[in-house]
Design a protein around this motif. Structure first.
Motif, PDB file in Angstrom:
ATOM      1  N   LYS A  13       0.845  -1.197   0.000  1.00  0.00           N
ATOM      2  CA  LYS A  13       0.000   0.000   0.000  1.00  0.00           C
ATOM      3  C   LYS A  13       0.879   1.245   0.000  1.00  0.00           C
ATOM      4  O   LYS A  13       1.956   1.256   0.585  1.00  0.00           O
ATOM      5  CB  LYS A  13      -0.897   0.030   1.236  1.00  0.00           C
ATOM      6  CG  LYS A  13      -2.005  -0.976   1.210  1.00  0.00           C
ATOM      7  CD  LYS A  13      -2.923  -0.755   2.391  1.00  0.00           C
ATOM      8  CE  LYS A  13      -4.152  -1.617   2.274  1.00  0.00           C
ATOM      9  NZ  LYS A  13      -5.142  -1.278   3.293  1.00  0.00           N
ATOM     10  N   CYS A  14       0.403   2.291  -0.649  1.00  0.00           N
ATOM     11  CA  CYS A  14       1.129   3.560  -0.700  1.00  0.00           C
ATOM     12  C   CYS A  14       0.225   4.652  -0.124  1.00  0.00           C
ATOM     13  O   CYS A  14      -0.674   5.142  -0.811  1.00  0.00           O
ATOM     14  CB  CYS A  14       1.525   3.885  -2.134  1.00  0.00           C
ATOM     15  SG  CYS A  14       2.421   5.436  -2.254  1.00  0.00           S
ATOM     16  N   PRO A  15       0.448   5.041   1.149  1.00  0.00           N
ATOM     17  CA  PRO A  15      -0.423   6.032   1.783  1.00  0.00           C
ATOM     18  C   PRO A  15      -0.531   7.353   1.020  1.00  0.00           C
ATOM     19  O   PRO A  15      -1.612   7.935   0.946  1.00  0.00           O
ATOM     20  CB  PRO A  15       0.214   6.242   3.157  1.00  0.00           C
ATOM     21  CG  PRO A  15       0.940   4.965   3.431  1.00  0.00           C
ATOM     22  CD  PRO A  15       1.447   4.524   2.083  1.00  0.00           C
ATOM     23  N   VAL A  16       0.554   7.828   0.433  1.00  0.00           N
ATOM     24  CA  VAL A  16       0.494   9.102  -0.291  1.00  0.00           C
ATOM     25  C   VAL A  16      -0.341   8.953  -1.559  1.00  0.00           C
ATOM     26  O   VAL A  16      -1.169   9.813  -1.863  1.00  0.00           O
ATOM     27  CB  VAL A  16       1.906   9.647  -0.610  1.00  0.00           C
ATOM     28  CG1 VAL A  16       1.831  10.854  -1.527  1.00  0.00           C
ATOM     29  CG2 VAL A  16       2.622  10.022   0.671  1.00  0.00           C
ATOM     30  N   GLY A  50      21.553   9.772  -0.128  1.00  0.00           N
ATOM     31  CA  GLY A  50      21.664   9.944  -1.574  1.00  0.00           C
ATOM     32  C   GLY A  50      20.691  10.935  -2.176  1.00  0.00           C
ATOM     33  O   GLY A  50      20.212  10.732  -3.275  1.00  0.00           O
ATOM     34  N   LYS A  51      20.383  11.997  -1.454  1.00  0.00           N
ATOM     35  CA  LYS A  51      19.482  13.034  -1.970  1.00  0.00           C
ATOM     36  C   LYS A  51      18.138  12.459  -2.400  1.00  0.00           C
ATOM     37  O   LYS A  51      17.656  12.693  -3.504  1.00  0.00           O
ATOM     38  CB  LYS A  51      20.130  13.799  -3.118  1.00  0.00           C
ATOM     39  CG  LYS A  51      21.276  14.673  -2.686  1.00  0.00           C
ATOM     40  CD  LYS A  51      21.679  15.603  -3.793  1.00  0.00           C
ATOM     41  CE  LYS A  51      22.649  16.627  -3.256  1.00  0.00           C
ATOM     42  NZ  LYS A  51      22.933  17.660  -4.226  1.00  0.00           N
ATOM     43  N   LYS A  52      17.550  11.693  -1.533  1.00  0.00           N
ATOM     44  CA  LYS A  52      16.265  11.075  -1.810  1.00  0.00           C
ATOM     45  C   LYS A  52      15.248  11.586  -0.800  1.00  0.00           C
ATOM     46  O   LYS A  52      15.514  11.614   0.397  1.00  0.00           O
ATOM     47  CB  LYS A  52      16.401   9.555  -1.692  1.00  0.00           C
ATOM     48  CG  LYS A  52      15.199   8.790  -2.153  1.00  0.00           C
ATOM     49  CD  LYS A  52      15.379   7.296  -1.959  1.00  0.00           C
ATOM     50  CE  LYS A  52      16.331   6.726  -2.973  1.00  0.00           C
ATOM     51  NZ  LYS A  52      16.330   5.254  -2.958  1.00  0.00           N
ATOM     52  N   ALA A  53      14.083  12.013  -1.275  1.00  0.00           N
ATOM     53  CA  ALA A  53      12.988  12.427  -0.399  1.00  0.00           C
ATOM     54  C   ALA A  53      11.920  11.338  -0.454  1.00  0.00           C
ATOM     55  O   ALA A  53      11.456  10.972  -1.531  1.00  0.00           O
ATOM     56  CB  ALA A  53      12.406  13.755  -0.845  1.00  0.00           C
ATOM     57  N   ILE A  54      11.555  10.824   0.708  1.00  0.00           N
ATOM     58  CA  ILE A  54      10.561   9.757   0.802  1.00  0.00           C
ATOM     59  C   ILE A  54       9.250  10.363   1.290  1.00  0.00           C
ATOM     60  O   ILE A  54       9.177  10.895   2.398  1.00  0.00           O
ATOM     61  CB  ILE A  54      11.015   8.647   1.786  1.00  0.00           C
ATOM     62  CG1 ILE A  54      12.452   8.205   1.508  1.00  0.00           C
ATOM     63  CG2 ILE A  54      10.035   7.484   1.759  1.00  0.00           C
ATOM     64  CD1 ILE A  54      12.702   7.651   0.135  1.00  0.00           C
ATOM     65  N   LEU A  55       8.210  10.304   0.464  1.00  0.00           N
ATOM     66  CA  LEU A  55       6.898  10.833   0.830  1.00  0.00           C
ATOM     67  C   LEU A  55       6.161   9.758   1.612  1.00  0.00           C
ATOM     68  O   LEU A  55       5.976   8.649   1.117  1.00  0.00           O
ATOM     69  CB  LEU A  55       6.107  11.206  -0.419  1.00  0.00           C
ATOM     70  CG  LEU A  55       6.823  12.085  -1.451  1.00  0.00           C
ATOM     71  CD1 LEU A  55       5.891  12.408  -2.599  1.00  0.00           C
ATOM     72  CD2 LEU A  55       7.361  13.345  -0.822  1.00  0.00           C
ATOM     73  N   THR A  56       5.742  10.075   2.841  1.00  0.00           N
ATOM     74  CA  THR A  56       5.161   9.042   3.697  1.00  0.00           C
ATOM     75  C   THR A  56       3.642   9.059   3.745  1.00  0.00           C
ATOM     76  O   THR A  56       3.017   8.023   3.560  1.00  0.00           O
ATOM     77  CB  THR A  56       5.698   9.157   5.138  1.00  0.00           C
ATOM     78  OG1 THR A  56       5.401  10.451   5.650  1.00  0.00           O
ATOM     79  CG2 THR A  56       7.185   8.881   5.188  1.00  0.00           C
ATOM     80  N   ASN A  57       3.039  10.183   4.024  1.00  0.00           N
ATOM     81  CA  ASN A  57       1.584  10.242   4.156  1.00  0.00           C
ATOM     82  C   ASN A  57       1.096  11.667   3.939  1.00  0.00           C
ATOM     83  O   ASN A  57       1.870  12.607   4.003  1.00  0.00           O
ATOM     84  CB  ASN A  57       1.119   9.708   5.518  1.00  0.00           C
ATOM     85  CG  ASN A  57       1.785  10.372   6.698  1.00  0.00           C
ATOM     86  OD1 ASN A  57       3.006  10.449   6.768  1.00  0.00           O
ATOM     87  ND2 ASN A  57       1.003  10.846   7.644  1.00  0.00           N
ATOM     88  N   GLY A  58      -0.185  11.788   3.661  1.00  0.00           N
ATOM     89  CA  GLY A  58      -0.765  13.098   3.413  1.00  0.00           C
ATOM     90  C   GLY A  58      -2.094  13.252   4.122  1.00  0.00           C
ATOM     91  O   GLY A  58      -2.714  12.273   4.520  1.00  0.00           O
ATOM     92  N   PHE A  59      -2.510  14.504   4.273  1.00  0.00           N
ATOM     93  CA  PHE A  59      -3.771  14.777   4.950  1.00  0.00           C
ATOM     94  C   PHE A  59      -4.249  16.174   4.600  1.00  0.00           C
ATOM     95  O   PHE A  59      -3.487  16.997   4.096  1.00  0.00           O
ATOM     96  CB  PHE A  59      -3.618  14.635   6.472  1.00  0.00           C
ATOM     97  CG  PHE A  59      -2.614  15.578   7.078  1.00  0.00           C
ATOM     98  CD1 PHE A  59      -3.022  16.758   7.671  1.00  0.00           C
ATOM     99  CD2 PHE A  59      -1.261  15.293   7.050  1.00  0.00           C
ATOM    100  CE1 PHE A  59      -2.099  17.631   8.218  1.00  0.00           C
ATOM    101  CE2 PHE A  59      -0.326  16.152   7.599  1.00  0.00           C
ATOM    102  CZ  PHE A  59      -0.753  17.330   8.189  1.00  0.00           C
TER     103      PHE A  59
END
Length: 87
Positions: A13-16, A50-59
């Motif tokens: 599952k991908c919350p974003v 390594g210059k990576k942004a991980i999107l976790t959740n949104g609201f």
């Protein structure tokens, strides 16, 4: 340049993605922090090796403070991601 990656659970599952899919079309074309009319959306993320942004959740933000439940989820997802993708 940073690489953007969507967090996904071990179950796939991908919350974003789920959050973005739930938004009205006029809100989907926005960025990480937006305001459209009275709707304020947020996507929580963290930076990783390594210059990576991980999107976790949104609201959709409805109060001045970020809900503790959303911060808890973001922390939980971050810990899970780091456990599964150790450098």
């Amino acid at each position: 340049m940073y690489e953007i990656e969507f967090y996904d659970t071990e179950e796939g599952k991908c919350p974003v993605h789920e959050f973005l899919d739930s938004l009205e079309p006029k809100l989907k074309a926005k960025t990480l922090r937006t305001k459209h009319s009275s709707n304020i959306t947020r996507i929580i993320y963290f930076f990783y090796i390594g210059k990576k942004a991980i999107l976790t959740n949104g609201f959709i933000k409805k109060t001045m403070k970020t809900p503790k439940s959303e911060l808890y989820l973001a922390k939980k997802y971050k810990e899970d991601y780091e456990r599964r993708y150790k450098a």
